[in-house]
Write an enzyme that holds these catalytic residues in place. Structure first.
Site, mmCIF file in Angstrom:
data_model
loop_
_atom_site.group_PDB
_atom_site.id
_atom_site.type_symbol
_atom_site.label_atom_id
_atom_site.label_comp_id
_atom_site.label_asym_id
_atom_site.label_seq_id
_atom_site.Cartn_x
_atom_site.Cartn_y
_atom_site.Cartn_z
ATOM 1 N N LYS A 58 -10.754 11.867 8.705
ATOM 2 C CA LYS A 58 -10.132 11.379 9.931
ATOM 3 C C LYS A 58 -10.334 12.380 11.063
ATOM 4 C CE LYS A 58 -6.401 8.682 7.792
ATOM 5 N NZ LYS A 58 -6.816 7.373 8.313
ATOM 6 N N ASP A 87 -12.510 6.257 4.081
ATOM 7 C CA ASP A 87 -11.240 6.115 4.803
ATOM 8 C C ASP A 87 -10.750 4.676 4.784
ATOM 9 O OD1 ASP A 87 -9.043 7.041 6.222
ATOM 10 O OD2 ASP A 87 -9.982 6.694 8.182
ATOM 11 N N ARG A 141 -7.553 -0.666 1.058
ATOM 12 C CA ARG A 141 -7.954 -1.965 0.506
ATOM 13 C C ARG A 141 -8.477 -1.809 -0.931
ATOM 14 N NH1 ARG A 141 -12.017 -2.475 5.408
ATOM 15 N NH2 ARG A 141 -10.267 -1.274 6.231
ATOM 16 N N GLU A 199 -9.715 3.284 2.097
ATOM 17 C CA GLU A 199 -9.250 3.403 0.719
ATOM 18 C C GLU A 199 -8.085 2.483 0.409
ATOM 19 O OE1 GLU A 199 -5.934 4.837 2.559
ATOM 20 O OE2 GLU A 199 -7.994 5.293 3.115
ATOM 21 N N LYS A 201 0.840 -1.209 0.000
ATOM 22 C CA LYS A 201 0.000 0.000 0.000
ATOM 23 C C LYS A 201 0.869 1.250 0.000
ATOM 24 C CE LYS A 201 -3.357 2.413 2.961
ATOM 25 N NZ LYS A 201 -4.077 2.365 4.259
ATOM 26 N N ASP A 244 -3.301 10.572 3.373
ATOM 27 C CA ASP A 244 -4.614 9.978 3.636
ATOM 28 C C ASP A 244 -5.398 10.854 4.603
ATOM 29 O OD1 ASP A 244 -6.816 8.392 3.901
ATOM 30 O OD2 ASP A 244 -5.876 6.970 5.272
ATOM 31 N N ASP A 275 1.067 6.566 5.443
ATOM 32 C CA ASP A 275 0.221 5.457 5.020
ATOM 33 C C ASP A 275 0.780 4.728 3.805
ATOM 34 O OD1 ASP A 275 -1.935 3.917 5.637
ATOM 35 O OD2 ASP A 275 -3.418 5.179 4.645
#
Length: 475
Positions: free
Chosen positions: A251, A321, A325, A323, A239, A244, A262
């Site tokens: 968030k 959030d 995956r 995102e 990833k 993010d 991230d």
């Protein structure tokens, strides 16, 4: 710099002392009242012509977990050299190799290097660079292991530097260029699919996340073919979300400080791939790294949207959030369908749930193939990292079934780490699958171990490397 030597020849020698060791009394009268050899206790004893840096190792019978302890003791040694501005120090680490085997030598090198690690985007004005020449005595037999350890050390530092870099200096295409340049000195082929190509290939899961930003997403593909006679190709999917915000599922304010980190999974994969190629491991590996930002804009995903991934499966987006995956699903599908990978390993800072469950020293792992997981466990014996394998069943798979699409990207109010992993697994098309959630271990606000510093840890680098090394060995 870390070198090998056959004798003591520096102005300072580091002496590793077990708690209660009779040698403590031999240095100076009454020294036993000041230094006891307790774990990570240190003392500099000046002598004419050479200083001795005493490093406490604790009680010998309690020296566990072994490799972690070796790294901590050597990191404490490096930190103390830095404190005293010692520029050259020799040491004999045979007390650890005799106790724990040759793996302790690698741990010692990693500990020394990581104990020196510091990150600053820009050095302080008039700040003097500090370096130390660490010489390991009686280490000629470990010359090959030293080379391997230094490559791993460089990889961990690379991953840490990437994760620590401010987000405004590491947009997706910046990250792509840095990794591509990093891999150029080894036999790794790099290819980048840019935004227009992602749209043409209908990789909607990846480009729908990335289209919320003016800095476009991309898919970086790295190929290493160390064993052309084998049809086995390990797929490493990391990833790479460089920013993010959470999108419209914004968030909380106390989580905003970590939105630049991230992409630790992609950084770990890039570093481990470089180490594998530098060591010429006899294994075939393809890495697919989806690099993107997740922001809020008119084109950002909304809760309730339905998108179609590269493999044709439809996805109901209930949480913007979640995102990571999404971008991983397209990378997995591409690796399976276009790159012909035979095994899938994904690594990501994926869920806050895993950190709440396991804290900052143990990561989560899932797998649907016991043989693949056994290979991973053998890698852990060398890396010293800690993972807990999480169970799953059909009841968890049902949690990500959607009423309006093939799958939804969140599973409900519980089992968040498990359902996140199973979402990725649903795109593996039957390939043996291993999932690593390093959301809790990739970053430390307050270091747990002496070889850590505030910020990125480089989690996953050594484990991924040793997994590839285990895969390259005949079994």
């Amino acid at each position: 710099m870390i070198t090998l030597t056959g004798k003591r020849n520096d102005a300072c020698f580091a002496e590793f002392v077990w708690e209660g060791d009779a040698r403590i009394r031999s240095y100076r009268l009454g020294l036993e009242q000041l230094f006891h050899g307790r774990y990570l206790e240190t003392m500099l004893v000046p002598f004419t012509g050479q200083a001795v840096l005493l490093i406490g190792c604790g009680k010998k019978e309690d020296f566990a977990p072994g490799l972690t302890a070796v790294k901590e003791v050597l990191a404490a040694t490096a930190a103390k050299c830095r404190d005293f501005n010692i520029r050259a120090c020799s040491m004999d680490v045979s007390c650890f190799t005799q106790l724990l085997g040759p793996e302790a030598f690698t741990a010692a090198v990693l500990g020394l290097g990581l104990g020196c690690y510091r990150y600053r985007y820009q050095p302080l004005e008039n700040e003097e660079a500090w370096d130390c020449d660490f010489q390991l005595e009686n280490g000629e037999a470990y010359a090959d292991r030293l080379k391997e350890a230094q490559e791993l050390l460089a990889g961990i530092c690379f991953a840490r530097n990437m994760v620590n870099t401010p987000g405004n200096h590491l947009r997706p295409m910046d990250f792509d260029r840095i990794i591509t340049a990093y891999e150029k000195d080894v036999e790794i082929e790099a290819e980048t699919l840019v935004y227009g190509q992602l749209r043409a290939l209908k990789m909607e899961a990846l480009y729908s996340v990335g289209q919320s930003s003016e800095y476009p997403p991309c898919l970086l593909i790295l190929r290493y073919r160390g064993n052309p006679d084998s049809d086995e190709i390990y797929g490493l999917i990391g990833k790479g979300i460089t920013c993010d915000t959470g999108g419209y599922c914004l968030k909380s304010s106390d989580s905003m400080g970590g939105i630049k980190s991230d992409m630790a999974g992609a950084a770990a994969v890039a570093a481990a791939m470089h180490a594998a190629a530098a060591q010429r491991l006899k294994v075939n590996v393809t890495a697919c790294l989806p690099l993107s930002e997740n922001r809020i804009s008119q084109s950002a995903l909304l809760p309730g949207d339905v998108i179609t991934g590269f493999g044709g499966r439809t996805i109901e987006v209930l949480n913007t959030d979640a995102e990571g995956r999404l971008v991983l699903s397209d990378a997995v599908s591409y690796a399976v369908r276009r790159e012909g990978i035979t095994k899938v390993l994904d690594i990501a800072t994926l869920t806050g749930a895993v950190a709440n469950m396991l804290g900052n020293t143990i990561a989560g792992a899932m797998s649907d193939d016991d043989g693949f997981y056994a290979l991973f466990e053998r890698a852990l014996e060398h890396s010293g990292e800690r993972y807990l394998r999480l169970p799953f069943g059909r009841e968890h798979e049902k949690m990500i079934k959607s009423d309006v699409a093939d799958v939804k990207n969140v599973g409900g109010g519980c089992c968040g780490t498990i359902t996140a992993g199973l979402f990725i697994r649903s795109f593996c098309e039957g390939r043996p699958w291993l999932h690593l959630d390093i959301a809790g271990t990739a970053w430390c606000g307050s270091p747990t171990y002496a070889y850590e510093s505030k910020g990125a840890t480089g989690a996953g680098v050594t484990t991924l490397y040793y997994l590839m090394k285990e895969a390259s060995l005949p079994h």
